[in-house]
Design a protein around this motif. Sequence first.
Motif, mmCIF file in Angstrom:
data_model
loop_
_atom_site.group_PDB
_atom_site.id
_atom_site.type_symbol
_atom_site.label_atom_id
_atom_site.label_comp_id
_atom_site.label_asym_id
_atom_site.label_seq_id
_atom_site.Cartn_x
_atom_site.Cartn_y
_atom_site.Cartn_z
ATOM 1 N N SER A 270 0.869 -1.168 0.000
ATOM 2 C CA SER A 270 0.000 0.000 0.000
ATOM 3 C C SER A 270 0.910 1.223 0.000
ATOM 4 O O SER A 270 2.116 1.110 -0.203
ATOM 5 C CB SER A 270 -0.916 -0.012 1.230
ATOM 6 O OG SER A 270 -0.170 0.266 2.398
ATOM 7 N N ALA A 271 0.340 2.390 0.258
ATOM 8 C CA ALA A 271 1.165 3.598 0.289
ATOM 9 C C ALA A 271 2.153 3.567 1.451
ATOM 10 O O ALA A 271 3.165 4.264 1.419
ATOM 11 C CB ALA A 271 0.274 4.836 0.401
ATOM 12 N N ALA A 389 0.463 2.086 -10.024
ATOM 13 C CA ALA A 389 1.820 2.551 -9.714
ATOM 14 C C ALA A 389 2.851 1.834 -10.580
ATOM 15 O O ALA A 389 3.795 2.447 -11.095
ATOM 16 C CB ALA A 389 2.120 2.328 -8.229
ATOM 17 N N ARG A 390 2.674 0.534 -10.763
ATOM 18 C CA ARG A 390 3.615 -0.225 -11.592
ATOM 19 C C ARG A 390 3.553 0.224 -13.050
ATOM 20 O O ARG A 390 4.580 0.366 -13.718
ATOM 21 C CB ARG A 390 3.303 -1.719 -11.495
ATOM 22 C CG ARG A 390 3.655 -2.345 -10.146
ATOM 23 C CD ARG A 390 3.060 -3.745 -10.038
ATOM 24 N NE ARG A 390 3.331 -4.323 -8.741
ATOM 25 C CZ ARG A 390 4.336 -5.153 -8.490
ATOM 26 N NH1 ARG A 390 5.152 -5.495 -9.453
ATOM 27 N NH2 ARG A 390 4.524 -5.640 -7.277
ATOM 28 N N ALA A 391 2.345 0.427 -13.553
ATOM 29 C CA ALA A 391 2.185 0.836 -14.949
ATOM 30 C C ALA A 391 2.838 2.188 -15.212
ATOM 31 O O ALA A 391 3.399 2.422 -16.291
ATOM 32 C CB ALA A 391 0.699 0.876 -15.307
ATOM 33 N N LEU A 392 2.771 3.083 -14.226
ATOM 34 C CA LEU A 392 3.310 4.435 -14.391
ATOM 35 C C LEU A 392 4.751 4.555 -13.914
ATOM 36 O O LEU A 392 5.342 5.644 -13.982
ATOM 37 C CB LEU A 392 2.429 5.445 -13.640
ATOM 38 C CG LEU A 392 0.961 5.500 -14.061
ATOM 39 C CD1 LEU A 392 0.226 6.572 -13.265
ATOM 40 C CD2 LEU A 392 0.828 5.753 -15.547
ATOM 41 N N GLY A 393 5.318 3.456 -13.395
ATOM 42 C CA GLY A 393 6.698 3.488 -12.921
ATOM 43 C C GLY A 393 6.878 4.280 -11.645
ATOM 44 O O GLY A 393 7.971 4.815 -11.388
ATOM 45 N N MET A 394 5.839 4.362 -10.816
ATOM 46 C CA MET A 394 5.927 5.098 -9.557
ATOM 47 C C MET A 394 6.556 4.209 -8.477
ATOM 48 O O MET A 394 6.365 2.989 -8.480
ATOM 49 C CB MET A 394 4.533 5.569 -9.120
ATOM 50 C CG MET A 394 3.853 6.490 -10.111
ATOM 51 S SD MET A 394 2.176 6.958 -9.607
ATOM 52 C CE MET A 394 2.546 7.996 -8.176
ATOM 53 N N PRO A 397 2.425 3.094 -4.491
ATOM 54 C CA PRO A 397 1.048 3.398 -4.902
ATOM 55 C C PRO A 397 0.644 4.786 -4.429
ATOM 56 O O PRO A 397 0.960 5.182 -3.300
ATOM 57 C CB PRO A 397 0.224 2.310 -4.186
ATOM 58 C CG PRO A 397 1.189 1.198 -3.943
ATOM 59 C CD PRO A 397 2.507 1.864 -3.672
ATOM 60 N N PRO A 398 -0.026 5.560 -5.261
ATOM 61 C CA PRO A 398 -0.421 6.922 -4.877
ATOM 62 C C PRO A 398 -1.551 6.909 -3.848
ATOM 63 O O PRO A 398 -2.548 6.212 -4.027
ATOM 64 C CB PRO A 398 -0.901 7.534 -6.200
ATOM 65 C CG PRO A 398 -1.362 6.354 -7.007
ATOM 66 C CD PRO A 398 -0.458 5.216 -6.623
#
Length: 614
Positions: A270-271, A389-394, A397-398
Motif C-alpha cells: 500500500s502507500a 503505480a507499476r504501470a506508471l513506474g511510480m 502506490p499513490p
Amino acid sequence: MHITEEHNPRLPYLRDKTSKLTTSPGVYIMKDKSGKIIYIGKAKNLHNRVNSYFRKGQDHLPKVWKMVSNVNDYEFIVTDSEFEALVLECSLIKMHTPKYNILLKDDKGYSYIRVTDEPYPRIQAVLQKSDDSAEYIGPYTSSFTVKQAVEEANRVFRLPTCTKIFPRDIKKQRPCLNYHIKRCMGVCTGEFSEEEYRSIVSQAVDYIKNGSSSSVERLTEEMERAAENLEFELAARLRDRITAIQKAAESQKVIDETIPDCDIIAISQSADIACASVIMYRGGRLTDKADYFLGDRSEPAAMMEEFVLSFYAMKDDAPKTIILEEDPTDILMLEQYLREKYDHAVHVSVPKRGHLLRLSTMAKNNANAFISVRVGRTGREVAGLDELARALGMEKPPRFIECYDISNLASTDMVAGMVVFENGRPCRKNYRKFSIKTVFEQNDYACMTEVIERRFAEYKKGTDDGFAQLPDLILLDGGNGHVNTIRPVLERLGISVPLYGLVKDDRHRTRAIATGSGEISLLKSRAAFALVTQIQDEVHRVAISYQRSKRRKTAFSLELTSVRGVGEKKAQKLMREFKTKEALKKASAEELRAVAGISADTAAELKKIIDEMS
C-alpha cells in the motif's frame, strides 16, 4: 524523503568514513548509539551501496529513512564475491535479527478436515482435533487450504452444508435454495438412502485425499458397473458427479496434478506498508498458505529478494520450483544460494503468461486481500493502486490522486471539475469546482492551465483545507496535448507531481493513459483499468453537472434582465442572495427591491415576471 543532519548529526562522520570505503563486494552492518545492530546488507560495491544511504539530497523510502536516521556507525566485511556476501548476509541476519531487516516468525497452528460420525456424515474444516469418534484428515498448517479443500469437495459432490439434522429433518421442510440451484443433492427430500449418502461422502473424502484424477477413475469404474447391472439412475448420477469433478478441475486451483511441487510468492504494497503471501503446492495439491506483514514498504525487487532469503532461512527444505510475482534483484544468485543451501537444483521464475501466471496472480490476490484488512480497503482497491503505480513506474502506490476535466457549451458557461481519490476511494469533501474567469473562447488547454494555476496558488496560500494536500498523482481528462501543456505549468509553479492524461475511445470509454509522448495501455491491468475508469467517469460527472447547473442559472439570470431597470449586475446580486429559483419565488417585492436596489414599481414588475417563470 531526504535525510539531513537535523535528523542524524552523525552524517558528516558517516560520509567521511564512507568516502574511504573499498569498492570490493561485502557486507555492511549498521549500528545505533548503543552499538546494537539495526540493519545488515550485502553489496557488489561497498562504497557505492553504503554511500547511497548517506549522500546529500538522496531520496529514501520511509523504512530506509528511519534506519538511516538511527545509524550511529557501521562495520563492514569484505568478501571475494557478491555471492559470498549474500551467504554471509543471510547468516548474520539469522544470528542478530536486526530491527530493519525482514524477519519472519513461523508460529502458526494446525487445521484439520473433520468427517463427522453420524448417520449422514458432514465434511467440515476445524482448527483442532476433538476427543470424539469423528475421522480427522491432517494436520495442515494452513486453515486457508483446509477451508478451500472442504468447500471444493462439498460443492463438487453437492453435500449439504445447512444446519438440518438427518435423518430427523428428512421431508420436514421444503428444500432450500441450494437444492434448487444444484449446490446440494437434497438429502432432505428423502431421495437418498443412508447407504448411498455414505458412499458419496466416501467419494468426496477420496477426492480430498487423492485428487481429481484418482476420483474420476474410481467413479468411472462404478458408473460402468452400475450400467452393466442396469442401474441406470445410479449410473447417471455417477456420470454427473464425474462431469462436476472434471469441470471443477478445469478452473479450481486447490487440486491440480499438472502443477509441479512449488512455492508461489507475491508481495503487495500500500502507500505505507507491505505484506507477502506464499502459496505452497505439493503433490498436485495446494497444501499451505502463509501471509506475512513486512513493515514499511520498500523497493519491490530488493524487498522480494530479502523476503525470499528470510522465508527459506526458516525452512529445512525447498521445492525445486519457486514462482515469484516480482523480479528479485538477482535471480541467478538467488538460485545459486538456494541450490547450495538445499543441495538440489532450485529454479526461480517470474511467469509472464500461461498457467503459472494464473498461480502468481492468485498469490498476488491473496497478498492484496491480506493487506486490505490492515489498511481498511478492499483487495480490489489495493490491487488497483498497486497496478497503477507499476504501470506508471511510480515508486509507491499513490495515496492521493487528483483528476481534472473541463466542460463547456461552445464558449459559454466554461467550468472545470476536480475530484480527489484517497487510497482508491472518492474523497468528496475535497472535490472542487471552478468557473473559468480568464478564458472567453473555447480553449480546453487554456482553461486547464487557469485551473491548475488557481489550484496550486491556493496550495501555496494554505488557506483552503481541500487544497492543502499535495497530490501523489495528477490525472487530466485529455490526451498528450493536455499533458504537454500542463507539465511546463507545474514546473513553473515548482510543483513536482507525476502528471498523466486519460484517453477515451470513440464511445467515450477510458482507453489508455497519455504520457505526453505516447500512451500506456491498461488492458492487462484489470484492477488499475477499473480504478482509472472510475476516476474518469467521476470527474466527468462532476464537471458536466456543474456546467449544467451554471447554464440553468445563466438562463434564469437572462430572464431577470428582461425587466426594465434590472441589468446583469443586479440580476447576479439577486442570484447570489437567493441562490435558487424557489427562494426567489418566495421573496416578496419589498425583499427584491432591497437586495437589487431598484424602485418599488420595478420590484413589482420583477416579482410578476418571477412568479410566471416555470
